[in-house]
Design a protein around this motif. Structure first.
Motif, PDB file in Angstrom:
ATOM      1  N   VAL A 106       0.840  -1.202   0.000  1.00 41.33           N
ATOM      2  CA  VAL A 106       0.000   0.000   0.000  1.00 41.33           C
ATOM      3  C   VAL A 106       0.879   1.259   0.000  1.00 41.33           C
ATOM      4  O   VAL A 106       0.861   2.039  -0.958  1.00 41.33           O
ATOM      5  N   LEU A 107       1.683   1.415   1.077  1.00 44.27           N
ATOM      6  CA  LEU A 107       2.473   2.653   1.180  1.00 44.27           C
ATOM      7  C   LEU A 107       3.565   2.698   0.111  1.00 44.27           C
ATOM      8  O   LEU A 107       3.854   3.763  -0.441  1.00 44.27           O
ATOM      9  N   GLY A 108       4.181   1.563  -0.158  1.00 45.24           N
ATOM     10  CA  GLY A 108       5.233   1.519  -1.186  1.00 45.24           C
ATOM     11  C   GLY A 108       4.686   1.871  -2.560  1.00 45.24           C
ATOM     12  O   GLY A 108       5.294   2.648  -3.314  1.00 45.24           O
ATOM     13  N   THR A 109       3.531   1.308  -2.899  1.00 41.05           N
ATOM     14  CA  THR A 109       2.928   1.634  -4.201  1.00 41.05           C
ATOM     15  C   THR A 109       2.557   3.116  -4.246  1.00 41.05           C
ATOM     16  O   THR A 109       2.756   3.793  -5.269  1.00 41.05           O
ATOM     17  N   HIS A 110       2.063   3.639  -3.128  1.00 42.41           N
ATOM     18  CA  HIS A 110       1.711   5.065  -3.123  1.00 42.41           C
ATOM     19  C   HIS A 110       2.940   5.945  -3.307  1.00 42.41           C
ATOM     20  O   HIS A 110       2.913   6.943  -4.056  1.00 42.41           O
ATOM     21  N   SER A 111       4.030   5.561  -2.673  1.00 47.97           N
ATOM     22  CA  SER A 111       5.273   6.316  -2.830  1.00 47.97           C
ATOM     23  C   SER A 111       5.723   6.329  -4.297  1.00 47.97           C
ATOM     24  O   SER A 111       6.146   7.364  -4.839  1.00 47.97           O
ATOM     25  N   LEU A 112       5.597   5.182  -4.935  1.00 47.61           N
ATOM     26  CA  LEU A 112       5.986   5.056  -6.355  1.00 47.61           C
ATOM     27  C   LEU A 112       5.098   5.950  -7.237  1.00 47.61           C
ATOM     28  O   LEU A 112       5.578   6.634  -8.156  1.00 47.61           O
ATOM     29  N   LEU A 113       3.806   5.953  -6.929  1.00 49.70           N
ATOM     30  CA  LEU A 113       2.877   6.804  -7.690  1.00 49.70           C
ATOM     31  C   LEU A 113       3.217   8.281  -7.500  1.00 49.70           C
ATOM     32  O   LEU A 113       3.182   9.065  -8.463  1.00 49.70           O
TER      33      LEU A 113
ATOM     34  N   THR B 130      -7.543  11.305 -10.882  1.00 47.41           N
ATOM     35  CA  THR B 130      -7.350  12.603 -10.243  1.00 47.41           C
ATOM     36  C   THR B 130      -6.258  13.427 -10.904  1.00 47.41           C
ATOM     37  O   THR B 130      -6.441  14.621 -11.158  1.00 47.41           O
ATOM     38  N   TYR B 131      -5.129  12.782 -11.201  1.00 47.67           N
ATOM     39  CA  TYR B 131      -3.965  13.552 -11.669  1.00 47.67           C
ATOM     40  C   TYR B 131      -3.641  13.339 -13.148  1.00 47.67           C
ATOM     41  O   TYR B 131      -2.783  14.017 -13.690  1.00 47.67           O
ATOM     42  N   GLY B 132      -4.271  12.329 -13.764  1.00 44.71           N
ATOM     43  CA  GLY B 132      -3.996  12.091 -15.183  1.00 44.71           C
ATOM     44  C   GLY B 132      -2.788  11.212 -15.444  1.00 44.71           C
ATOM     45  O   GLY B 132      -2.291  11.155 -16.573  1.00 44.71           O
ATOM     46  N   LEU B 133      -2.304  10.499 -14.413  1.00 47.50           N
ATOM     47  CA  LEU B 133      -1.191   9.580 -14.647  1.00 47.50           C
ATOM     48  C   LEU B 133      -1.654   8.478 -15.607  1.00 47.50           C
ATOM     49  O   LEU B 133      -2.766   7.967 -15.479  1.00 47.50           O
ATOM     50  N   ALA B 134      -0.795   8.129 -16.565  1.00 47.86           N
ATOM     51  CA  ALA B 134      -1.161   7.121 -17.573  1.00 47.86           C
ATOM     52  C   ALA B 134      -0.889   5.729 -17.005  1.00 47.86           C
ATOM     53  O   ALA B 134       0.247   5.249 -17.038  1.00 47.86           O
ATOM     54  N   VAL B 135      -1.931   5.111 -16.485  1.00 45.06           N
ATOM     55  CA  VAL B 135      -1.768   3.829 -15.788  1.00 45.06           C
ATOM     56  C   VAL B 135      -2.513   2.717 -16.525  1.00 45.06           C
ATOM     57  O   VAL B 135      -3.490   2.958 -17.240  1.00 45.06           O
ATOM     58  N   THR B 136      -2.017   1.484 -16.334  1.00 48.58           N
ATOM     59  CA  THR B 136      -2.782   0.277 -16.647  1.00 48.58           C
ATOM     60  C   THR B 136      -2.550  -0.690 -15.489  1.00 48.58           C
ATOM     61  O   THR B 136      -1.547  -0.594 -14.784  1.00 48.58           O
ATOM     62  N   THR B 137      -3.505  -1.615 -15.328  1.00 46.24           N
ATOM     63  CA  THR B 137      -3.381  -2.632 -14.273  1.00 46.24           C
ATOM     64  C   THR B 137      -3.744  -3.979 -14.879  1.00 46.24           C
ATOM     65  O   THR B 137      -4.664  -4.078 -15.693  1.00 46.24           O
ATOM     66  N   SER B 138      -2.990  -5.016 -14.479  1.00 47.70           N
ATOM     67  CA  SER B 138      -3.393  -6.380 -14.852  1.00 47.70           C
ATOM     68  C   SER B 138      -3.604  -7.189 -13.586  1.00 47.70           C
ATOM     69  O   SER B 138      -2.836  -7.065 -12.628  1.00 47.70           O
ATOM     70  N   ASN B 139      -4.675  -7.988 -13.577  1.00 41.14           N
ATOM     71  CA  ASN B 139      -4.996  -8.861 -12.434  1.00 41.14           C
ATOM     72  C   ASN B 139      -4.851 -10.300 -12.912  1.00 41.14           C
ATOM     73  O   ASN B 139      -5.617 -10.758 -13.772  1.00 41.14           O
ATOM     74  N   CYS B 140      -3.865 -10.985 -12.362  1.00 40.36           N
ATOM     75  CA  CYS B 140      -3.516 -12.310 -12.889  1.00 40.36           C
ATOM     76  C   CYS B 140      -3.790 -13.415 -11.878  1.00 40.36           C
ATOM     77  O   CYS B 140      -3.830 -13.187 -10.669  1.00 40.36           O
ATOM     78  N   SER B 141      -3.940 -14.619 -12.407  1.00 38.78           N
ATOM     79  CA  SER B 141      -4.172 -15.809 -11.586  1.00 38.78           C
ATOM     80  C   SER B 141      -2.844 -16.417 -11.128  1.00 38.78           C
ATOM     81  O   SER B 141      -1.777 -15.839 -11.328  1.00 38.78           O
ATOM     82  N   ASN B 142      -2.902 -17.613 -10.533  1.00 39.11           N
ATOM     83  CA  ASN B 142      -1.715 -18.255  -9.936  1.00 39.11           C
ATOM     84  C   ASN B 142      -0.652 -18.578 -10.987  1.00 39.11           C
ATOM     85  O   ASN B 142      -0.917 -19.331 -11.927  1.00 39.11           O
TER      86      ASN B 142
END
Ligand code: NAD
Ligand code: DAU
Length: 361
Positions: free
Chosen positions: A98-105, A170-182
């Protein structure tokens, strides 16, 4: 492209760096990894990359890397990734995931969106566990399935997914997310089901099956996950999420029986294995399955995961290339041929952790 791969010394991150090197040899790759118990420089042996030993929570470090190295793409793997560890000690999961990902963002926003901004992509690697648990007849998870995480691990990943989404809206950061299985494959840390059971089988140690062993997972060879992430980077729409899976839904007992039968066959085919692993049942004419042992269930254990990957197929042209039988056979060969790698891993902190947390199981 000029990539920053966080967690690139871990299981999937290292496989991704190897994949990217082979597919895009001209691209720059900087790996940022804190080298926790799960990170291992040896996972990147022979691979062209710059390595930075550091924490994703160090915002100033990441800002410096993005600015000084002209990084245009972050592929974010770094995380605490093991559900059992999150049950025993959730704090590290909140800290990193959580905090690490937020720091990266925050770092990405500061450097990439300054002034008129510059072309960039923040790709976040997440999990199907954020969707919770399915009943036997429920439809598979798709990208609109409501989040319902059940473990501290999956809750921390869900929180990180929401932060990534929020930084886009909120800020317009160009993001994508992938949700993967095992995932399974080379370099997987031997705390996860397949490598743990393989190595236990070679040493004649019990195979600890949680509960009734009928929990279902959707197994994907790590190379197919890397191909899926690559497809999202190439063709994914900014702000969108994509489910990546293998279509290989199997109960744990089926995976375990496959593993036991494959170990027996390997010892029959290669007489040298009995000399290398004299404590394995298969070295002494007994079936590997004799090691199967039922233990207490994992608290809050999710019953079933399944991925509906139609969006990735239709929009990105993604399709897994290996069946579970093919991928598993290749993985068994890799672990038998790379004894030095897993012995090195087992000599480290993991052994102490198991002794502390699994004494008597
Ligand atoms: P892993 O535990 O093998 O590797 C994690 C890596 O992150 C390690 O190299 C570790 O040193 C590094 N790391 C941890 N904390 C860090 C920090 N604060 N700063 C920098 N580096 C740090 O994990 P994995 O199985 O390779 O998973 C990678 C990602 O993929 C995770 O985000 C996980 O949630 C996700 N995922 C995993 C699976 C799976 O089946 N393993 C499936 C879907 C999604
Ligand atoms: O679904 C994606 C997730 O898959 C990833 O997000 C996680 O990072 C990854 O660890 C994995 O989570 P699981 O909890 O499904 O994986 P694990 O290998 O720990 O367990 C797989 C199944 O096997 C699960 O039902 C629990 C069971 N199991 C596991 C271990 C380690 C056992 O029965 N005995 C064991 O000793």
């Amino acid at each position: 492209m000029n990539l920053l791969v966080t967690g690139g010394a871990g299981f999937i991150g290292a496989n991704f760096v190897r994949y990217w090197n082979a597919e895009h040899p001209g691209d720059g790759v900087t790996v940022l990894d804190a080298l926790t118990y799960a990170g291992n420089r040896a996972n990147l042996d022979g691979v062209t990359h710059d390595f930075v030993h550091g924490d994703i929570g160090d915002t100033a470090l990441v800002e410096g890397l993005l600015a000084d190295r002209g990084i245009d793409t972050i592929v974010h793997f770094a995380a605490e990734s093991h559900v059992d560890r999150s049950i025993h000690g959730p704090d590290a999961f909140i800290e990193t995931n959580v905090l690490g990902t937020h720091s990266l963002l925050k770092a990405a926003r500061t450097v990439w969106l300054a002034g008129n901004g510059r072309p960039h992509r923040f790709h976040h690697v997440s999990t199907d566990e954020v969707y919770g648990s399915l009943g036997p007849d429920d439809p598979a998870f798709n990208e609109t399935t409501p989040y319902a995480p059940n473990s501290p691990y999956s809750a921390s990943k869900a929180a990180s997914d929401h932060l990534v989404r929020a930084y886009h809206h909120t800020y317009g950061l160009a993001v994508t997310t992938s949700n993967c299985s095992n995932n399974y494959g080379p370099y997987q840390f031997p705390e996860k089901l397949i490598p743990l059971f393989l190595i236990n089988a070679l040493h004649g140690r019990p195979l600890p099956i949680y509960g009734d062993g009928m929990q279902v997972r959707d197994w994907l060879h790590v190379d197919d996950h890397c191909r899926g992430i690559s497809a999202v980077l190439a063709n994914g729409k900014v702000g969108e999420t994509y489910n990546i899976g293998g279509g290989a839904e199997l109960p744990n007992l089926t995976v375990i029986d496959t593993l036991c039968a494959a170990a027996d066959a390997a010892f029959t085919a290669d007489r040298g294995l009995a000399a290398r692993f004299p404590d394995a049942p298969a070295a002494n004419g007994a079936p590997t399955a004799s090691l199967k042992t039922t233990v207490a269930d994992r608290p809050g254990h999710d019953r079933r995961y399944a991925i509906d990957e139609r969006r990735a197929r239709d929009e990105l042209g993604y399709a897994p290339q290996r069946t579970f039988a093919q991928g598993f056979a290749a993985t068994l060969d890799w672990y038998l041929s790379n004894e030095g790698w897993w012995r090195g891993v087992l000599d480290g902190s993991y052994r102490d952790w198991v002794a502390t947390n699994y004494a008597g199981r």
